[in-house]
Design a protein around this motif. Structure first.
Motif, mmCIF file in Angstrom:
data_model
loop_
_atom_site.group_PDB
_atom_site.id
_atom_site.type_symbol
_atom_site.label_atom_id
_atom_site.label_comp_id
_atom_site.label_asym_id
_atom_site.label_seq_id
_atom_site.Cartn_x
_atom_site.Cartn_y
_atom_site.Cartn_z
ATOM 1 N N PHE A 233 -24.973 -10.325 -1.753
ATOM 2 C CA PHE A 233 -24.775 -11.830 -1.891
ATOM 3 C C PHE A 233 -26.156 -12.426 -2.272
ATOM 4 O O PHE A 233 -25.797 -13.670 -3.293
ATOM 5 N N GLY A 234 -27.076 -11.834 -1.729
ATOM 6 C CA GLY A 234 -28.108 -12.125 -1.411
ATOM 7 C C GLY A 234 -28.548 -13.732 -0.378
ATOM 8 O O GLY A 234 -29.955 -14.135 -0.851
ATOM 9 N N ARG A 235 -27.999 -13.923 0.165
ATOM 10 C CA ARG A 235 -27.714 -15.239 1.188
ATOM 11 C C ARG A 235 -27.011 -14.864 2.278
ATOM 12 O O ARG A 235 -26.205 -14.459 1.991
ATOM 13 N N GLU A 236 -26.992 -15.766 3.214
ATOM 14 C CA GLU A 236 -25.774 -16.020 4.063
ATOM 15 C C GLU A 236 -24.839 -17.107 3.861
ATOM 16 O O GLU A 236 -24.623 -17.851 3.329
ATOM 17 N N PRO A 237 -23.770 -15.641 3.540
ATOM 18 C CA PRO A 237 -22.463 -17.325 3.263
ATOM 19 C C PRO A 237 -22.553 -17.312 4.748
ATOM 20 O O PRO A 237 -22.361 -17.583 5.752
ATOM 21 N N LYS A 238 -20.854 -18.661 3.394
ATOM 22 C CA LYS A 238 -20.224 -19.898 4.670
ATOM 23 C C LYS A 238 -18.421 -19.519 4.900
ATOM 24 O O LYS A 238 -18.869 -20.305 6.186
ATOM 25 N N TRP A 239 -18.678 -18.561 4.727
ATOM 26 C CA TRP A 239 -17.483 -17.990 4.989
ATOM 27 C C TRP A 239 -16.985 -16.843 4.751
ATOM 28 O O TRP A 239 -17.578 -16.295 3.116
ATOM 29 N N ALA A 240 -16.557 -15.984 5.430
ATOM 30 C CA ALA A 240 -15.751 -14.662 5.055
ATOM 31 C C ALA A 240 -14.565 -14.663 5.804
ATOM 32 O O ALA A 240 -14.092 -14.424 6.668
#
Length: 220
Positions: free
Chosen positions: A36-43
């Protein structure tokens, strides 16, 4: 079966009671974060088979979240991953699926933020080892234990050869390569596991090739 080291036999250094349910789950989360290349905001995380039945008691839930937070299998912060995710306003939902899967330890992660989404299927095959079997609808086979690149390209003659030629130019050996496409002549995906990390210079040359639309490096 051949083992590279004693750690392949006794398993990885890890937090948690189970190499399959904890260390493997953390690795799946880590690879998802890397892709994803970054920290997700939701999963939204769907769990199948044994994962669905025992994920709370075996720490699969905190391990997956810890991986998404970029915590390695031995990181003690995994234990507090739920609380840390909440502090970061990361919204995580777990879904216990009844459907049969090809492997008993299977997780489907759909993650995203305001800039995009990604869907990934990973399985924990034991001893902390994993395989990523699907990415955004593409079938693939990625271990997550070796340096790798994913190359999205147009399904055209010569695309695979051009990528291989660039890697050969820099004396980078290919350990395994898989190619997947949804439809003939449309978008396709190369999954290439390598014997060494690929530098930015190589990535930039690959991105400049005809018919190549995206090149992503997976950090080992």
């Amino acid at each position: 079966m051949k083992y590279k080291s004693v750690f392949d036999i006794i398993g990885p250094v890890m937090i948690g009671p189970s190499s399959s349910h904890t260390a493997g789950a953390a690795r799946i989360g880590l690879v998802a974060r890397s892709l994803f290349g970054r920290e997700p905001k939701w999963a939204d995380i769907s769990l199948y088979g044994s994962f669905a039945k025992t994920y709370k008691g075996h720490g699969t839930d905190v391990a997956l979240i810890g991986g998404l937070l970029n915590f390695d299998t031995y990181d003690e912060r995994i234990i507090q991953a739920k609380e840390i995710a909440k502090e970061k306003n990361m919204k995580v939902k777990f879904i216990e699926e009844d459907a049969l899967s090809d492997h008993p330890n299977t997780a489907r992660l759909r993650i995203g933020d305001e800039n995009g989404e990604m869907e990934l299927v990973g399985i924990s095959i034991g001893g902390g080892k994993i395989e990523i079997t699907e990415l955004n609808g593409f079938q693939l086979k990625l271990s997550g234990h070796n340096p790798a690149i994913l190359v999205v390209h147009d399904d055209r003659f010569g695309a695979i050869a051009s990528v291989s030629n660039v890697l050969a130019k820099y004396e980078i050996n290919i350990g395994q390569m898989d190619v997947s496409r949804k439809e003939k002549g449309k978008m396709a995906l190369m999954t290439i596991e390598l014997d060494q990390m690929v530098e930015d210079e190589v990535l930039n040359e690959l991105r400049a090739l005809p018919n190549i639309t995206q090149v992503t490096r997976i950090v080992d």
